[in-house]
Structure formats: structure tokens, C-alpha cells
Design an enzyme around this catalytic site. Structure first.
Site: not given
Length: 214
Positions: A85, A133
């Protein structure tokens, strides 16, 4: 369509969000999973919702104080794990090692990437899915599928070119049913979101809206 709700370290009740996700998944038929803090994995899994870890480390059993062992999160009820992430970046070598760890523990994997180029590099490591993302949109009010649909389309094409078996999800700013529908129209097989549910006054209502168009 797969919905993965990352609770990050937000001050929410993880079991309450998990119960809401379980109920909405059962009512809608949409696959919804929740990724809480490692210390809350067993509480979330006890609700019956599909449970994911936010991270596993590229380590085996041994002298690894402070690392998150894949087998430990599986024992706590996790069925999958996020990796790389934007708030917990890894090198490609560590992503590869973490994927090996997840495979040992029979965990499904989603590896995050910033852009289509990174998606292609990560897809070469054969995770189950990659989630594109852009960091500048994470936590915002505009989804990547709206702000820059070309990124999602490029991510889908990049993964397809490397390994057609790797699914592509999109994240960053996803919060509504329109966002979910837009992601699907661009070729994404799922979405990754956090604040849209974890910080909502009514997580159940937020989830119901999210899956309303499916």
C-alpha cells in the site's frame, strides 16, 4: 465485483464495520472483505465477514520481532492480504518475498501500485490481483475512475499484457455506487477503499450505497 474495505488505523469499531459488511454482502450478493489492524483480525473474523490482513512481511518463522507473519494472520482468520500500500511501500524483492509468505499460508493477495507501469512490474510477480491507487487521490473525495479513467484502463491493459490471470482493482477516493460502476466499466474487477466506509457516520449505509448499482 470485489469490495475490499481497508480500515487502516482509523478510530472506528472494527467489529461493527465488519458486521455491517457481512450483512450487506449477504443481502446484496456482492463479495465484501474487511482488512483491520492485525490486532483486530480475530475480532473481525468472528463476525463471519471475509477478513484480510493489511500486510504480511516477507519472513518465515524465526527471529523476526515486529514483523507480521503470514501464518499468524491466517491463524487469526485472515483469508487474504494487502501488500505494498502507498502507506507501507515495499521493494519489488520484498513484494516477491511477501507473496511467497502469503502463498505458504494460503492467503489471497492484492498488491497495490501507483500507476500502470508499476502494475505491469507487479503483475510479473503473479499476485492474485493488483490495485492501482494514485497516491494523490488516496483519502480524497474524487475517485481515480472519475479523476483519471485512463489510469484504470492503462492498469488493466498493463496487467493483461503481462499475465491475464491477474485481476485489476482500483482504489483512491472510491466511496459511492457511481464510483463502483465506473470502475467496472473501465475493466476493473474490484475496488479498494478505506475512508468512505471506515470514517462514515453510518458504515452500513455507505456500503449499501456502494453496492447499490451491482
Amino acid at each position: 465485483m470485489f469490495v475490499l474495505v481497508n480500515l487502516k488505523a482509523y478510530p472506528c469499531d472494527p467489529a461493527a464495520v465488519a458486521a455491517a459488511a457481512r450483512d450487506v454482502a449477504e443481502a446484496s450478493g456482492v463479495r465484501i472483505a474487511v482488512a483491520p489492524q492485525a490486532a483486530h483480525l480475530d475480532r473481525v473474523a468472528a463476525t463471519g465477514v471475509e477478513t484480510w490482513a493489511q500486510h504480511v512481511a516477507p519472513v518465515e518463522h524465526g527471529s523476526h520481532t515486529g514483523h507480521t507473519l503470514a501464518e499468524a494472520v491466517a491463524d487469526a482468520g485472515a483469508e487474504g492480504t494487502l501488500l505494498n500500500h502507498s502507506e507501507h511501500r515495499l521493494t519489488l524483492a520484498d513484494i516477491d518475498g511477501a507473496l511467497d509468505a502469503a502463498d505458504r499460508a494460503d492467503l489471497e493477495t492484492v498488491v497495490c501500485a501507483n500507476n500502470p507501469q508499476q502494475v505491469g512490474a507487479v503483475a510479473a510477480l503473479a499476485p492474485d490481483a493488483v490495485a492501482v491507487e494514485p497516491p494523490e487521490l488516496i483519502g480524497g473525495d474524487v475517485s481515480v475512475s472519475t479523476a483519471d479513467p485512463g489510469i484504470v484502463e492503462g492498469a488493466v491493459a498493463a496487467a493483461e499484457a503481462v499475465d491475464p490471470a491477474v485481476d485489476v482493482y482500483c482504489g483512491a477516493g472510491v466511496s459511492t455506487g457511481e464510483d463502483l460502476a465506473a470502475a467496472g466499466s473501465l475493466g476493473a474487477e474490484g475496488v479498494l477503499l478505506a475512508s468512505g466506509v471506515a470514517k462514515a457516520d453510518d458504515p452500513r449505509a455507505a456500503l449499501e450505497d456502494l453496492v447499490s448499482g451491482v
